[in-house]
Motif scaffolding. Structure first.
Motif, PDB file in Angstrom:
ATOM      1  N   VAL A   1       0.723  -1.235  -0.100  1.00 35.75           N
ATOM      2  CA  VAL A   1      -0.274   0.088   0.249  1.00 35.75           C
ATOM      3  C   VAL A   1       0.892   1.243  -0.260  1.00 35.75           C
ATOM      4  O   VAL A   1       1.852   1.394   0.943  1.00 35.75           O
ATOM      5  CB  VAL A   1      -0.805   0.467   0.903  1.00 35.75           C
ATOM      6  N   TYR A   2       0.591   2.787  -0.964  1.00 36.65           N
ATOM      7  CA  TYR A   2       1.641   3.427  -0.699  1.00 36.65           C
ATOM      8  C   TYR A   2       0.282   4.504  -0.744  1.00 36.65           C
ATOM      9  O   TYR A   2      -0.497   4.191  -2.377  1.00 36.65           O
ATOM     10  CB  TYR A   2       2.126   3.547  -2.033  1.00 36.65           C
TER      11      TYR A   2
ATOM     12  N   VAL B   1       2.087  -2.077  -6.683  1.00 30.00           N
ATOM     13  CA  VAL B   1       2.449  -3.755  -7.409  1.00 30.00           C
ATOM     14  C   VAL B   1       3.571  -3.445  -8.010  1.00 30.00           C
ATOM     15  O   VAL B   1       3.860  -2.500  -9.312  1.00 30.00           O
ATOM     16  CB  VAL B   1       1.555  -4.092  -8.468  1.00 30.00           C
ATOM     17  N   VAL B   2       4.880  -3.787  -7.840  1.00 33.84           N
ATOM     18  CA  VAL B   2       6.044  -4.709  -8.264  1.00 33.84           C
ATOM     19  C   VAL B   2       6.451  -5.577  -8.546  1.00 33.84           C
ATOM     20  O   VAL B   2       6.818  -6.520  -7.456  1.00 33.84           O
ATOM     21  CB  VAL B   2       7.115  -3.362  -7.854  1.00 33.84           C
ATOM     22  N   PRO B   3       7.381  -6.180  -9.918  1.00 34.34           N
ATOM     23  CA  PRO B   3       8.251  -7.277  -9.971  1.00 34.34           C
ATOM     24  C   PRO B   3       9.107  -7.905  -8.972  1.00 34.34           C
ATOM     25  O   PRO B   3      10.358  -6.213  -8.901  1.00 34.34           O
ATOM     26  CB  PRO B   3       7.838  -6.961 -11.026  1.00 34.34           C
TER      27      PRO B   3
ATOM     28  N   LYS C   1       9.374   1.188  -2.683  1.00 35.66           N
ATOM     29  CA  LYS C   1       8.353   0.388  -2.200  1.00 35.66           C
ATOM     30  C   LYS C   1       9.155  -0.099  -0.525  1.00 35.66           C
ATOM     31  O   LYS C   1       7.975  -0.564   0.283  1.00 35.66           O
ATOM     32  CB  LYS C   1       8.565  -1.060  -2.840  1.00 35.66           C
ATOM     33  N   ILE C   2      10.656   0.298  -0.467  1.00 35.35           N
ATOM     34  CA  ILE C   2      10.847   0.410   0.753  1.00 35.35           C
ATOM     35  C   ILE C   2      10.019   1.083   1.644  1.00 35.35           C
ATOM     36  O   ILE C   2       9.606   0.868   2.744  1.00 35.35           O
ATOM     37  CB  ILE C   2      11.862  -0.277   1.009  1.00 35.35           C
ATOM     38  N   THR C   3       9.192   2.189   1.002  1.00 36.82           N
ATOM     39  CA  THR C   3       9.037   3.845   2.229  1.00 36.82           C
ATOM     40  C   THR C   3       8.112   3.033   2.576  1.00 36.82           C
ATOM     41  O   THR C   3       7.140   3.455   3.637  1.00 36.82           O
ATOM     42  CB  THR C   3       8.838   5.295   1.436  1.00 36.82           C
TER      43      THR C   3
ATOM     44  N   PRO D   1       3.015  -2.380   7.395  1.00 36.41           N
ATOM     45  CA  PRO D   1       3.844  -3.553   6.461  1.00 36.41           C
ATOM     46  C   PRO D   1       2.850  -4.457   5.330  1.00 36.41           C
ATOM     47  O   PRO D   1       3.444  -5.582   5.371  1.00 36.41           O
ATOM     48  CB  PRO D   1       4.255  -3.603   7.351  1.00 36.41           C
ATOM     49  N   LYS D   2       1.843  -4.300   5.569  1.00 37.74           N
ATOM     50  CA  LYS D   2       1.211  -5.480   5.026  1.00 37.74           C
ATOM     51  C   LYS D   2       0.866  -5.385   3.390  1.00 37.74           C
ATOM     52  O   LYS D   2       1.648  -4.791   2.492  1.00 37.74           O
ATOM     53  CB  LYS D   2      -0.553  -4.982   5.803  1.00 37.74           C
TER      54      LYS D   2
END
Length: 106
Positions: free
Chosen positions: A25-26, A32-34, A53-55, A61-62
């Motif tokens: 979730v952003y 969604v990312v490969p 994605k890390i942010t 964290p879900k």
């Protein structure tokens, strides 16, 4: 015809796969990312440099990981695993994870 995978079939697909799609979730929406990953003892491990994605995962964290095996348009399997992001911070564990990733994806 759709058939639900048995738990051992889903685990095998996660174990033998290497390319998956990480969902998180952003800003209140899906992202969604490969990713390349390896699966061991119920955990999916991946490596990433700091970025979106890390942010997103640090903030919420879900997450989920989708992996598929496609033989043809009419013959494929897919698994969706749900969990929570956990950052590896122990230096020796980080080194071990990175070694396994680089061994699998040189």
């Amino acid at each position: 015809m759709f058939q639900k995978l048995k738990p051992e079939e889903a685990a095998d697909l996660l174990q033998t796969g290497g390319l998956g799609r990480l969902g998180c979730v952003y800003e209140n929406g899906p992202y969604v990312v490969p990713i390349n990953y390896y699966f061991e003892q119920g955990y999916a491990y991946s490596h990433s440099l700091p970025g979106l994605k890390i942010t997103a995962l640090r903030k919420n964290p879900k997450a989920c990981l989708q992996v598929d095996r496609v033989e043809s348009d009419l013959s494929w399997q897919s698994v969706l695993a749900f969990g929570e992001f956990e950052e590896v911070v122990n230096p020796s564990v980080k080194k071990e994870v990175l070694h396994k990733l680089l061994t699998r994806f040189p």
